[in-house]
Design a protein around this motif. Sequence first.
Motif, PDB file in Angstrom:
ATOM      1  N   MET A 180     -48.041 -40.648  14.367  1.00  0.00           N
ATOM      2  CA  MET A 180     -49.168 -41.345  13.853  1.00  0.00           C
ATOM      3  C   MET A 180     -49.599 -42.241  14.965  1.00  0.00           C
ATOM      4  O   MET A 180     -50.929 -42.120  15.279  1.00  0.00           O
ATOM      5  CB  MET A 180     -49.160 -42.257  12.593  1.00  0.00           C
ATOM      6  CG  MET A 180     -50.596 -42.840  12.186  1.00  0.00           C
ATOM      7  SD  MET A 180     -51.611 -41.496  11.537  1.00  0.00           S
ATOM      8  CE  MET A 180     -50.633 -41.123  10.046  1.00  0.00           C
ATOM      9  N   VAL A 181     -48.870 -43.102  15.924  1.00  0.00           N
ATOM     10  CA  VAL A 181     -49.642 -43.886  16.915  1.00  0.00           C
ATOM     11  C   VAL A 181     -49.744 -42.833  17.846  1.00  0.00           C
ATOM     12  O   VAL A 181     -50.949 -43.397  18.687  1.00  0.00           O
ATOM     13  CB  VAL A 181     -48.113 -45.029  17.269  1.00  0.00           C
ATOM     14  CG1 VAL A 181     -48.717 -45.694  18.270  1.00  0.00           C
ATOM     15  CG2 VAL A 181     -47.901 -45.953  15.906  1.00  0.00           C
ATOM     16  N   HIS A 212     -53.447 -46.152   3.252  1.00  0.00           N
ATOM     17  CA  HIS A 212     -54.210 -44.810   2.975  1.00  0.00           C
ATOM     18  C   HIS A 212     -55.297 -44.793   3.949  1.00  0.00           C
ATOM     19  O   HIS A 212     -55.672 -43.908   4.359  1.00  0.00           O
ATOM     20  CB  HIS A 212     -54.682 -45.057   1.632  1.00  0.00           C
ATOM     21  CG  HIS A 212     -54.111 -44.839   0.434  1.00  0.00           C
ATOM     22  ND1 HIS A 212     -53.431 -46.027  -0.002  1.00  0.00           N
ATOM     23  CD2 HIS A 212     -53.617 -44.050  -0.264  1.00  0.00           C
ATOM     24  CE1 HIS A 212     -52.610 -45.917  -1.361  1.00  0.00           C
ATOM     25  NE2 HIS A 212     -52.731 -44.520  -1.400  1.00  0.00           N
ATOM     26  N   SER A 213     -55.622 -45.863   4.680  1.00  0.00           N
ATOM     27  CA  SER A 213     -56.612 -45.828   5.799  1.00  0.00           C
ATOM     28  C   SER A 213     -55.852 -45.256   7.300  1.00  0.00           C
ATOM     29  O   SER A 213     -56.554 -45.217   8.288  1.00  0.00           O
ATOM     30  CB  SER A 213     -57.388 -47.142   6.084  1.00  0.00           C
ATOM     31  OG  SER A 213     -56.556 -48.239   6.471  1.00  0.00           O
ATOM     32  N   ASP A 214     -54.576 -45.439   7.155  1.00  0.00           N
ATOM     33  CA  ASP A 214     -53.764 -44.890   8.494  1.00  0.00           C
ATOM     34  C   ASP A 214     -53.552 -43.512   8.279  1.00  0.00           C
ATOM     35  O   ASP A 214     -52.719 -42.853   7.988  1.00  0.00           O
ATOM     36  CB  ASP A 214     -52.511 -45.529   8.402  1.00  0.00           C
ATOM     37  CG  ASP A 214     -52.446 -47.092   8.672  1.00  0.00           C
ATOM     38  OD1 ASP A 214     -53.398 -47.568   9.136  1.00  0.00           O
ATOM     39  OD2 ASP A 214     -51.237 -47.592   8.113  1.00  0.00           O
ATOM     40  N   HIS A 215     -54.631 -42.822   8.911  1.00  0.00           N
ATOM     41  CA  HIS A 215     -54.654 -41.278   9.258  1.00  0.00           C
ATOM     42  C   HIS A 215     -54.728 -41.016  10.706  1.00  0.00           C
ATOM     43  O   HIS A 215     -55.207 -42.121  11.329  1.00  0.00           O
ATOM     44  CB  HIS A 215     -55.796 -40.858   8.434  1.00  0.00           C
ATOM     45  CG  HIS A 215     -57.488 -41.174   8.733  1.00  0.00           C
ATOM     46  ND1 HIS A 215     -57.787 -40.929   9.739  1.00  0.00           N
ATOM     47  CD2 HIS A 215     -57.846 -41.979   8.168  1.00  0.00           C
ATOM     48  CE1 HIS A 215     -59.048 -41.281   9.629  1.00  0.00           C
ATOM     49  NE2 HIS A 215     -59.161 -42.151   8.928  1.00  0.00           N
ATOM     50  N   SER A 216     -54.410 -39.852  11.160  1.00  0.00           N
ATOM     51  CA  SER A 216     -54.335 -39.276  12.402  1.00  0.00           C
ATOM     52  C   SER A 216     -55.830 -39.324  13.199  1.00  0.00           C
ATOM     53  O   SER A 216     -55.671 -39.495  14.263  1.00  0.00           O
ATOM     54  CB  SER A 216     -53.729 -37.965  12.466  1.00  0.00           C
ATOM     55  OG  SER A 216     -54.514 -37.108  11.945  1.00  0.00           O
ATOM     56  N   GLY A 217     -56.761 -39.476  12.446  1.00  0.00           N
ATOM     57  CA  GLY A 217     -58.114 -39.437  13.151  1.00  0.00           C
ATOM     58  C   GLY A 217     -58.641 -40.605  13.259  1.00  0.00           C
ATOM     59  O   GLY A 217     -59.830 -40.883  13.614  1.00  0.00           O
ATOM     60  N   ALA A 218     -58.042 -41.700  12.963  1.00  0.00           N
ATOM     61  CA  ALA A 218     -58.560 -43.033  12.948  1.00  0.00           C
ATOM     62  C   ALA A 218     -58.860 -43.506  14.457  1.00  0.00           C
ATOM     63  O   ALA A 218     -57.864 -43.324  15.237  1.00  0.00           O
ATOM     64  CB  ALA A 218     -57.711 -44.122  12.246  1.00  0.00           C
ATOM     65  N   ILE A 248     -53.486 -43.034  19.834  1.00  0.00           N
ATOM     66  CA  ILE A 248     -53.714 -43.243  21.051  1.00  0.00           C
ATOM     67  C   ILE A 248     -54.702 -41.882  21.801  1.00  0.00           C
ATOM     68  O   ILE A 248     -55.523 -42.162  22.611  1.00  0.00           O
ATOM     69  CB  ILE A 248     -52.429 -43.259  21.971  1.00  0.00           C
ATOM     70  CG1 ILE A 248     -51.926 -44.818  21.806  1.00  0.00           C
ATOM     71  CG2 ILE A 248     -52.605 -43.487  23.290  1.00  0.00           C
ATOM     72  CD1 ILE A 248     -50.409 -44.947  22.061  1.00  0.00           C
ATOM     73  N   LEU A 249     -54.089 -40.839  21.271  1.00  0.00           N
ATOM     74  CA  LEU A 249     -54.841 -39.591  21.948  1.00  0.00           C
ATOM     75  C   LEU A 249     -56.282 -39.573  21.550  1.00  0.00           C
ATOM     76  O   LEU A 249     -57.290 -39.289  22.117  1.00  0.00           O
ATOM     77  CB  LEU A 249     -54.059 -38.235  21.442  1.00  0.00           C
ATOM     78  CG  LEU A 249     -52.830 -38.164  21.816  1.00  0.00           C
ATOM     79  CD1 LEU A 249     -52.422 -36.839  21.332  1.00  0.00           C
ATOM     80  CD2 LEU A 249     -52.856 -37.866  23.535  1.00  0.00           C
ATOM     81  N   HIS A 250     -56.761 -40.117  20.455  1.00  0.00           N
ATOM     82  CA  HIS A 250     -58.163 -40.279  19.896  1.00  0.00           C
ATOM     83  C   HIS A 250     -59.071 -41.139  20.905  1.00  0.00           C
ATOM     84  O   HIS A 250     -60.392 -41.321  20.500  1.00  0.00           O
ATOM     85  CB  HIS A 250     -58.317 -40.645  18.495  1.00  0.00           C
ATOM     86  CG  HIS A 250     -57.967 -39.461  17.703  1.00  0.00           C
ATOM     87  ND1 HIS A 250     -56.920 -38.969  17.275  1.00  0.00           N
ATOM     88  CD2 HIS A 250     -58.831 -38.497  16.937  1.00  0.00           C
ATOM     89  CE1 HIS A 250     -56.864 -37.908  16.523  1.00  0.00           C
ATOM     90  NE2 HIS A 250     -58.166 -37.462  16.416  1.00  0.00           N
ATOM     91  N   VAL A 251     -58.405 -42.259  21.493  1.00  0.00           N
ATOM     92  CA  VAL A 251     -58.920 -43.140  22.168  1.00  0.00           C
ATOM     93  C   VAL A 251     -58.780 -43.349  23.594  1.00  0.00           C
ATOM     94  O   VAL A 251     -58.975 -44.500  24.321  1.00  0.00           O
ATOM     95  CB  VAL A 251     -58.811 -44.607  21.486  1.00  0.00           C
ATOM     96  CG1 VAL A 251     -59.244 -44.916  20.072  1.00  0.00           C
ATOM     97  CG2 VAL A 251     -57.353 -44.928  21.400  1.00  0.00           C
TER      98      VAL A 251
END
Length: 184
Positions: free
Chosen positions: A111-112, A49-55, A116-119
Amino acid sequence: MAQSHKGAAPSNGWTDTATTSTDTNRFSALDQRSRPSSDDARNPYFLTHSDHSGANLVPKILIGGENYSSWKHSMTVALLARNKLKFINGKILQPEPDDDDYDAWSRCNSMVISWILHVVSIDIANSIMYLDVVSTIWYELHDCFHQNNGPRVFEVKRSMQVLTQGRNNVQMYFTHLKCLWDSV
């Protein structure tokens, strides 16, 4: 003592899927015979549940070669903890579109990529955002920012030579020196 032969059913009545399967290195998200349903976290296609695209998986944004080594290590640890390391190192290959695992692979791959795109910095994100396979993105980042380029190694070694303790305590000085050393 009775010896077990490959392909023969074990004497305890359970089916040994490792010996009856023709491809023991392949894991199917739909093959529930090989793992009990309560052990979903071992399935590389499993998302919590914590694996979301904005993490944001790591505290640092990749800005280039100067922090690639520490960013890569942090991302590797985070992806290993989520059982997604095989997506970036290419051990889980993209299945054919008609394969039963294609949708699960596609969801995890996306998802992965999102993680990556968020960091990464906006400039880096713009250069990789249209790549469709996360292992390709991972290798592109490695090729672009890996520390084995001569000028960067020279720069880090020079920084280590001129580093002084100054007003820092010994722990801070050592931490800074170790970070430089680890980046080479």
